[in-house]
Design a protein around this motif. Structure first.
Motif, PDB file in Angstrom:
ATOM      1  N   ASN A 155      48.648  -2.496  -2.367  1.00 52.86           N
ATOM      2  CA  ASN A 155      49.666  -2.620  -3.410  1.00 52.86           C
ATOM      3  C   ASN A 155      50.991  -2.028  -2.956  1.00 52.86           C
ATOM      4  OD1 ASN A 155      47.030  -2.633  -4.964  1.00 52.86           O
ATOM      5  ND2 ASN A 155      48.443  -2.953  -6.666  1.00 52.86           N
ATOM      6  N   ASP A 209      55.575   0.745 -10.592  1.00 49.58           N
ATOM      7  CA  ASP A 209      54.134   0.714 -10.338  1.00 49.58           C
ATOM      8  C   ASP A 209      53.682   1.973  -9.589  1.00 49.58           C
ATOM      9  OD1 ASP A 209      53.575  -1.557 -11.771  1.00 49.58           O
ATOM     10  OD2 ASP A 209      53.655  -2.894 -10.046  1.00 49.58           O
ATOM     11  N   THR A 219      54.575  -2.688 -14.174  1.00 46.33           N
ATOM     12  CA  THR A 219      54.758  -4.124 -14.358  1.00 46.33           C
ATOM     13  C   THR A 219      53.665  -4.735 -15.211  1.00 46.33           C
ATOM     14  OG1 THR A 219      53.580  -4.652 -12.298  1.00 46.33           O
ATOM     15  CG2 THR A 219      55.986  -4.370 -12.164  1.00 46.33           C
ATOM     16  N   HIS A 252      47.530  -1.038 -10.354  1.00 49.55           N
ATOM     17  CA  HIS A 252      48.962  -0.769 -10.472  1.00 49.55           C
ATOM     18  C   HIS A 252      49.260   0.548 -11.179  1.00 49.55           C
ATOM     19  CE1 HIS A 252      50.627  -4.711  -9.088  1.00 49.55           C
ATOM     20  NE2 HIS A 252      49.357  -5.021  -9.267  1.00 49.55           N
ATOM     21  N   SER A 280      52.741  -8.439 -18.967  1.00 50.59           N
ATOM     22  CA  SER A 280      53.433  -8.378 -17.679  1.00 50.59           C
ATOM     23  C   SER A 280      54.951  -8.409 -17.878  1.00 50.59           C
ATOM     24  CB  SER A 280      53.030  -9.549 -16.786  1.00 50.59           C
ATOM     25  OG  SER A 280      51.720  -9.389 -16.277  1.00 50.59           O
ATOM     26  N   CYS A 295      58.880  -7.988 -15.562  1.00 49.89           N
ATOM     27  CA  CYS A 295      59.612  -7.865 -14.308  1.00 49.89           C
ATOM     28  C   CYS A 295      60.861  -7.042 -14.581  1.00 49.89           C
ATOM     29  CB  CYS A 295      59.993  -9.242 -13.771  1.00 49.89           C
ATOM     30  SG  CYS A 295      58.578 -10.315 -13.400  1.00 49.89           S
ATOM     31  N   GLY A 342      55.969  -7.461  -9.868  1.00 47.71           N
ATOM     32  CA  GLY A 342      54.555  -7.155 -10.055  1.00 47.71           C
ATOM     33  C   GLY A 342      53.692  -8.275  -9.523  1.00 47.71           C
ATOM     34  N   GLY A 369      54.342  -7.099  -6.305  1.00 43.28           N
ATOM     35  CA  GLY A 369      53.341  -6.037  -6.340  1.00 43.28           C
ATOM     36  C   GLY A 369      52.407  -6.040  -5.153  1.00 43.28           C
TER      37      GLY A 369
END
Length: 207
Positions: free
Chosen positions: A25, A40, A63, A69, A132, A134, A146, A187
């Protein structure tokens, strides 16, 4: 532009629907020489703190709520005391990792956060998960996506709470409408650009 974008990649696991896989990640650290935000918090808080390098962490911005995450949120909070931001639609995923503990603040579409004198705009982009988001940084021509958009196409929608139709709409309406030279900081994996991901068939591809 007064802010710079720092980065580390950490390794660990992602668990959902009874399956666990190994993943790498990205964590992105955005700020100036005095302050920053962490986008994150995967796996290894110490690796992220190395990039923070003693600056004040204004916020830990998530994210989405998948465990890969946010696994290092606890150690980062212990070290920095920074507020933890999550979109409320992903609270059910957060609760699987941190039951009985709430994030400090909600991320909502249109919210603007400021770091190093520059604005970071929240874009709600449901699909990979319901909550989710951004983060768009116009001053750097950068968007932190993400698992909504990664190099080569859309994020995955094979697990619980995902919606492929919603993801396609989010990418088309919220991300591919950004300036073509915008750099995409995902991500997972390498950076890309809005131009590259606007190529026919790219953003419709599920990773």
């Amino acid at each position: 532009m007064t802010v710079r974008i720092g980065h580390t990649t950490t390794s660990g696991t992602f668990s959902l629907d009874g399956k666990t896989i190994l993943v790498d990640n990205n964590a992105w650290i955005v700020g100036d020489e005095h302050e920053c935000v962490v986008i994150d918090a995967p796996h290894d808080g110490s690796a992220i703190l190395d990039v923070v390098s003693g600056r004040q962490v204004l916020a830990i911005l998530l994210t989405h709520g998948h465990d890969d995450h946010l696994g290092a949120v606890g150690s980062l909070w212990d070290a920095t005391g920074a507020q933890i931001f999550l979109h409320p639609a992903d609270r059910m995923l957060w609760d699987r990792v941190y039951p009985g503990v709430a994030p400090d603040a909600h991320l909502v579409d249109g919210k603007t956060l400021t770091v190093g004198g520059e604005d970071l705009h929240v874009l709600h982009t449901p699909g990979h998960t319901p909550g989710s988001v951004c983060f768009y940084l116009p001053s750097a021509n950068a968007v932190f996506t993400g698992d909504t958009l990664i190099r080569g196409g859309a994020g995955s929608t094979g697990g619980s709470f995902s919606d492929s139709g919603a993801l396609a709409r989010s990418i088309q309406d919220r991300l591919l409408t950004l300036p073509p030279d915008t750099t995409v900081y995902p991500g997972h994996g390498d950076t890309t650009t809005i131009t590259a991901e606007s190529a026919p068939g790219r953003a419709a591809t599920s990773a």
